[in-house]
Motif scaffolding. Structure first.
Motif, PDB file in Angstrom:
ATOM      1  N   VAL A  59      27.681  55.409  12.048  1.00 24.68           N
ATOM      2  CA  VAL A  59      26.442  54.629  12.053  1.00 24.68           C
ATOM      3  C   VAL A  59      25.744  54.739  13.405  1.00 24.68           C
ATOM      4  O   VAL A  59      24.520  54.934  13.485  1.00 24.68           O
ATOM      5  N   LEU A  60      26.504  54.615  14.500  1.00 26.61           N
ATOM      6  CA  LEU A  60      25.901  54.698  15.832  1.00 26.61           C
ATOM      7  C   LEU A  60      25.275  56.068  16.082  1.00 26.61           C
ATOM      8  O   LEU A  60      24.214  56.176  16.707  1.00 26.61           O
ATOM      9  N   ARG A  61      25.913  57.115  15.577  1.00 28.85           N
ATOM     10  CA  ARG A  61      25.322  58.452  15.697  1.00 28.85           C
ATOM     11  C   ARG A  61      24.046  58.551  14.866  1.00 28.85           C
ATOM     12  O   ARG A  61      23.064  59.165  15.287  1.00 28.85           O
TER      13      ARG A  61
ATOM     14  N   ARG B  64      20.748  57.344  16.333  1.00 29.18           N
ATOM     15  CA  ARG B  64      20.133  58.199  17.347  1.00 29.18           C
ATOM     16  C   ARG B  64      19.352  59.374  16.751  1.00 29.18           C
ATOM     17  O   ARG B  64      18.623  60.054  17.470  1.00 29.18           O
ATOM     18  N   VAL B  65      19.530  59.622  15.465  1.00 32.05           N
ATOM     19  CA  VAL B  65      18.828  60.738  14.834  1.00 32.05           C
ATOM     20  C   VAL B  65      17.408  60.305  14.497  1.00 32.05           C
ATOM     21  O   VAL B  65      17.200  59.328  13.774  1.00 32.05           O
ATOM     22  N   LYS B  66      16.418  61.006  15.037  1.00 32.76           N
ATOM     23  CA  LYS B  66      15.015  60.681  14.817  1.00 32.76           C
ATOM     24  C   LYS B  66      14.447  61.560  13.706  1.00 32.76           C
ATOM     25  O   LYS B  66      14.697  62.771  13.683  1.00 32.76           O
ATOM     26  N   PRO B  67      13.664  60.965  12.792  1.00 29.22           N
ATOM     27  CA  PRO B  67      13.029  61.789  11.759  1.00 29.22           C
ATOM     28  C   PRO B  67      11.972  62.710  12.362  1.00 29.22           C
ATOM     29  O   PRO B  67      11.258  62.327  13.299  1.00 29.22           O
ATOM     30  N   GLU B  68      11.897  63.909  11.823  1.00 24.36           N
ATOM     31  CA  GLU B  68      10.909  64.877  12.286  1.00 24.36           C
ATOM     32  C   GLU B  68       9.822  65.018  11.226  1.00 24.36           C
ATOM     33  O   GLU B  68      10.132  65.217  10.040  1.00 24.36           O
ATOM     34  N   PRO B  69       8.527  64.911  11.603  1.00 25.86           N
ATOM     35  CA  PRO B  69       7.463  65.059  10.605  1.00 25.86           C
ATOM     36  C   PRO B  69       7.465  66.459  10.023  1.00 25.86           C
ATOM     37  O   PRO B  69       7.775  67.446  10.700  1.00 25.86           O
TER      38      PRO B  69
ATOM     39  N   SER C  93      27.110  62.550  11.156  1.00 24.24           N
ATOM     40  CA  SER C  93      27.154  61.121  10.863  1.00 24.24           C
ATOM     41  C   SER C  93      27.644  60.881   9.437  1.00 24.24           C
ATOM     42  O   SER C  93      28.499  60.018   9.193  1.00 24.24           O
ATOM     43  N   LEU C  94      27.086  61.623   8.481  1.00 22.86           N
ATOM     44  CA  LEU C  94      27.503  61.463   7.089  1.00 22.86           C
ATOM     45  C   LEU C  94      28.974  61.834   6.910  1.00 22.86           C
ATOM     46  O   LEU C  94      29.699  61.193   6.145  1.00 22.86           O
ATOM     47  N   ALA C  95      29.413  62.882   7.633  1.00 22.17           N
ATOM     48  CA  ALA C  95      30.808  63.301   7.532  1.00 22.17           C
ATOM     49  C   ALA C  95      31.749  62.219   8.072  1.00 22.17           C
ATOM     50  O   ALA C  95      32.803  61.936   7.483  1.00 22.17           O
TER      51      ALA C  95
ATOM     52  N   ALA D 190      18.004  53.551   7.013  1.00 20.91           N
ATOM     53  CA  ALA D 190      18.348  52.218   6.516  1.00 20.91           C
ATOM     54  C   ALA D 190      19.468  52.299   5.492  1.00 20.91           C
ATOM     55  O   ALA D 190      20.359  51.445   5.447  1.00 20.91           O
ATOM     56  N   GLY D 191      19.431  53.342   4.659  1.00 20.07           N
ATOM     57  CA  GLY D 191      20.482  53.509   3.655  1.00 20.07           C
ATOM     58  C   GLY D 191      21.857  53.638   4.274  1.00 20.07           C
ATOM     59  O   GLY D 191      22.838  53.097   3.764  1.00 20.07           O
ATOM     60  N   GLN D 192      21.949  54.336   5.417  1.00 16.56           N
ATOM     61  CA  GLN D 192      23.250  54.482   6.076  1.00 16.56           C
ATOM     62  C   GLN D 192      23.753  53.149   6.614  1.00 16.56           C
ATOM     63  O   GLN D 192      24.965  52.908   6.673  1.00 16.56           O
TER      64      GLN D 192
END
Length: 320
Positions: free
Chosen positions: A304-306, A309-314, A128-130, A266-268
Motif C-alpha cells: 500500500v505504501l508503495r 507513491r505511484v502517480k497516474p500519468e495522463p 505493489s500489486l505483487a 483508492a481500490g488498493q
C-alpha cells in the motif's frame, strides 16, 4: 493524496466491523443480519437527511436511481453474500478472499478509467500489486493449514462459503467503480450528502426485505423468534453500531477518499479493511498472529505504501 489515504484508512477500520457481526451472531440468519444492518443505516440516515435536506433536493431522479443501485448491490447484496460466507467458512477465508479486492479493483480501474484518472504505469504498479497478493497468500496459507487440522471440517460448506465470498468480491468490485464515477462527475456535491442519499435509498429496500423475511419465516413455520431473535439486546445494539460506523460514517470517509484519489489507487487502499478485519478476528480468538501471518500483513502494508507513491500519468492526446 495523503488526506485521501487517511480517509481510506478510517473507512477500512470501520468497515472491518462488518466481519465481526456474523461471528458474534452465528445463530442469526445472514439475510436477517443484512437487512437489519441496512435498516439501521437507513434509520440513522433519516435525521441526517433532514439536516442536509437542501443539498438532497438538488439530486435529480437519475441520481436517486444511481443511489438505489449502489444501495442494492454494494450494500444489501454484498453483505448478504459476505455474512453467508462467514457463517459457512468462518472469518479468515472470506476475509482473505475479500482481501483480493485491492488487486481486482486496481486492475479493473486501470483498464476502465485511464482516460479520466490517468494511467498508473503497470511496471511501477506491478511491485505493489505483487506485494499485496503475496501478503494475502501468506495469511491464507496459515488459515488453510488450520482448516486441514480440523477433523470435523465440512469441506462442502467451506466451498459454498468461498463461492459466496467471491460473489461479495464481484459486488464490491462494481460498487467503488460506479460510486467513484458519480463522485468524480459531481465534484460540486458533498460526499456527506451522497453517503446520506445512499442511506435513504437503502431504507425502503431493507424494510421490504425485513418484512419479506419475517413473512417467509412465519409461512414456513420457522422456530426462529422474530423480529429480533433470541438475543435482541445484542442483535439490535450490534446492528446499530455497524449501521452507524460501518455504513454511514464508513461510506462518508470512503466518499471523501474517492473524490481525492484516482480510482485505481483508492481500490488498493481497501486493503485497510482486510487488515482491520484480521485484527478484529484475532482479538476475538484471543490469539496472536503466527509469524507467516505477520509477514503477510507486512507485505500488505508495504504494498500500500508503495502504491501511494505511484502517480497516474495522463494519456497522450491521441489515445485520449
Amino acid at each position: 493524496m495523503w488526506a485521501g489515504t487517511l480517509y481510506a484508512l478510517a473507512a477500512g477500520l470501520m468497515w472491518g466491523l462488518v466481519f465481526v457481526g456474523p461471528l458474534l451472531l452465528p445463530e442469526y440468519p445472514a439475510a436477517l443480519q443484512s437487512v437489519a444492518r441496512y435498516l439501521a443505516f437507513g434509520l440513522i440516515a433519516l435525521p441526517l437527511a433532514w439536516l442536509d435536506r437542501r443539498a438532497l433536493r438538488q439530486l435529480r431522479r437519475a441520481d436517486w436511481i444511481e443511489a438505489l443501485k449502489l444501495a442494492a448491490i454494494g450494500n444489501l447484496l454484498y453483505y448478504l453474500c459476505l455474512a453467508s460466507a462467514i457463517q459457512r467458512a468462518g472469518g479468515p477465508l472470506p476475509t482473505m478472499l475479500i482481501g483480493t479486492l485491492p488487486v481486482v479493483i486496481a486492475i479493473s480501474a486501470n483498464l476502465r478509467n485511464a482516460r479520466r484518472d490517468g494511467k498508473l504505469p503497470w511496471k511501477r504498479l506491478a511491485p505493489s500489486l505483487a506485494l499485496i497478493a503475496l501478503g494475502i497468500a501468506f495469511v491464507n496459507q496459515v488459515e488453510l493449514q488450520a482448516l486441514r487440522q480440523e477433523a470435523d471440517a465440512d469441506l462442502r460448506r467451506y466451498a459454498v462459503g468461498a463461492l459466496l465470498a467471491l460473489g461479495a468480491v464481484a459486488c464490491w468490485t462494481w460498487y467503488p467503480l460506479r460510486n467513484a464515477d458519480w463522485l468524480r462527475a459531481h465534484p460540486d456535491r458533498s460526499p456527506r450528502t451522497w453517503a446520506t442519499a445512499q442511506g435513504v435509498a437503502t431504507l425502503p429496500l431493507a424494510f421490504v426485505g425485513y418484512a419479506a423475511l419475517w413473512g417467509g419465516m412465519a409461512a414456513t413455520g420457522s422456530a426462529f423468534p422474530m423480529p429480533a431473535g433470541p438475543r435482541p439486546e445484542v442483535f439490535l445494539g450490534l446492528m446499530a453500531i455497524i449501521g452507524l460506523f460501518a455504513s454511514w460514517l464508513g461510506t462518508l470517509c470512503w466518499n471523501e477518499a474517492s473524490q481525492r484519489l484516482p480510482t485505481a489507487l483508492a481500490g488498493q487502499l481497501i486493503v485497510f479493511e482486510t487488515l482491520a478485519a484480521l485484527a478484529y478476528a484475532f482479538i476475538l480468538r484471543g490469539q496472536m498472529p503466527q509469524p507467516l501471518t505477520l509477514a503477510g500483513i507486512a507485505c500488505l502494508m508495504v504494498g500500500v505504501l508503495r502504491a501511494v507513491r505511484v502517480k497516474p500519468e495522463p494519456l497522450p492526446a491521441a489515445a485520449a
